[in-house]
Each structure stands twice: as structure tokens, then as C-alpha cells.
Design an enzyme around this catalytic site. Structure first.
Site, PDB file in Angstrom:
ATOM      1  N   ASP A   1     -11.263  29.127 129.374  1.00 27.83           N
ATOM      2  CA  ASP A   1     -11.588  29.143 131.174  1.00 27.83           C
ATOM      3  C   ASP A   1     -10.333  28.865 131.507  1.00 27.83           C
ATOM      4  O   ASP A   1      -9.728  27.744 131.340  1.00 27.83           O
ATOM      5  CB  ASP A   1     -11.753  27.667 130.628  1.00 27.83           C
TER       6      ASP A   1
ATOM      7  N   GLU B   1     -14.070  33.787 130.609  1.00 25.66           N
ATOM      8  CA  GLU B   1     -14.500  33.097 131.822  1.00 25.66           C
ATOM      9  C   GLU B   1     -14.462  34.038 133.404  1.00 25.66           C
ATOM     10  O   GLU B   1     -13.401  33.870 133.519  1.00 25.66           O
ATOM     11  CB  GLU B   1     -14.666  32.093 131.732  1.00 25.66           C
TER      12      GLU B   1
ATOM     13  N   ASP C   1     -12.257  21.335 130.992  1.00 24.01           N
ATOM     14  CA  ASP C   1     -11.887  23.216 130.186  1.00 24.01           C
ATOM     15  C   ASP C   1     -11.675  23.072 129.215  1.00 24.01           C
ATOM     16  O   ASP C   1     -12.365  24.419 128.165  1.00 24.01           O
ATOM     17  CB  ASP C   1     -10.408  22.905 130.767  1.00 24.01           C
TER      18      ASP C   1
END
Length: 164
Positions: free
Chosen positions: A7, A67, A140
Site C-alpha cells: 500500500d 495498490e 496501512d
């Protein structure tokens, strides 16, 4: 098979590493690469690159999933995160780790069966799916684990279709 989920962020880049065998998830490691506020962007990017390179060398993932960037209001933040994402993609390529990108809606759909799920719902589902004692923290890192789960699902479905 070992999957590294990432992420991206400039202050905090979440990572989650899963081993998948016989359709069972085993958490290898998760956490965050953090950089100090106030540092120049190029210094932050260098730190992210070095820390990620160390993670790749230590855990030797077979695949990675990153992502895609989503933003609604703050263009400067999105641009900075795009820089971090670029550094991440470059490090994965340098280390010959095949990678796939997923947008936030795809990740939410894969983990919660709802592309509009909220963060607490994603965190709880990650905890359940990975049979963790506690909700993974920080968020996260939970997101990175969700990204790894999403990629595992996609790889599993792809292998099913290739057998037909």
C-alpha cells in the site's frame, strides 16, 4: 507461493507478506516502511526504495501486488504517492518480482465482497481471513495484507480458468 502486498505512501508504505499453500494463508510478516515528516521527497523516496529492497531480498516474494492510487481532493498528496508508487514498481522490477496492480475497489471487493467497504470492515475481514488474534495495525499494513489476499484470489481464479 509467497505474495508481497504493498500500500504505497510517502510517509507510510504498508507491506504484507503471505504464504499461500493449499488455499490457506500464512502470514509471514507485515508492517510499514515509514519516513519522517519534513524530509525532502527525494530523501523519503530513497528510504522507501532501500527498505523495500531489503524486504524483497529477505523474504523473496514470488509475486507482488501494489495498490493503484486513488484520490479525490488533494492533488499534491496524490502526486507524491505516485512518486512512491513509481519507486516501488522500479524496485520490484529490478528484483524480477512479477507484479500486478489493483484499484481500491477491487481490493475491497476481494476481501469484503463490497467494493465500497470502509476501513474498519476491511481490517476486520483481514483479521478473520488470516486468522489473526488482533486486527492488523496500522491500517496501512492491514491494507497491504488485503492487497496480497486480492492477488492470491486472482491468481487462484486464473489457475482455475487455465485448467478448463
Amino acid at each position: 507461493m509467497r505474495i508481497l502486498g504493498i500500500d504505497p505512501g510517502t510517509a507510510t508504505t504498508g507491506y504484507g507478506i503471505l504464504d499461500i499453500e493449499n488455499e490457506e494463508y500464512n502470514v509471514v510478516n507485515f508492517g510499514c516502511i515509514t519516513t519522517k515528516a519534513g524530509l525532502a521527497l527525494e530523501v523519503r523516496l530513497k528510504e522507501i526504495a532501500e527498505d523495500l529492497d531489503n524486504l524483497i531480498k529477505k523474504f523473496k516474494p514470488d509475486y507482488a501486488a501494489v495498490e493503484e492510487i486513488y484520490f479525490s481532493k488533494n492533488v499534491k498528496t496524490a502526486i507524491d504517492v505516485a512518486h512512491a508508487r513509481g519507486v516501488i514498481i522500479q524496485k520490484l522490477n529490478e528484483n524480477n518480482v512479477p507484479l500486478q496492480s489493483y484499484n481500491p475497489m477491487q481490493v475491497k471487493q476481494a476481501v469484503c465482497s463490497d467494493g465500497k467497504a470502509k476501513k474498519p470492515q476491511i481490517q476486520k475481514m483481514v483479521q478473520i481471513l488470516l486468522d489473526l488474534e488482533n486486527i492488523p495495525s496500522p491500517d496501512d499494513a492491514a491494507d497491504a495484507l488485503a492487497i496480497a489476499i486480492c492477488h492470491s484470489n486472482c491468481l487462484s481464479n486464473k489457475s482455475l480458468y487455465s485448467q478448463v
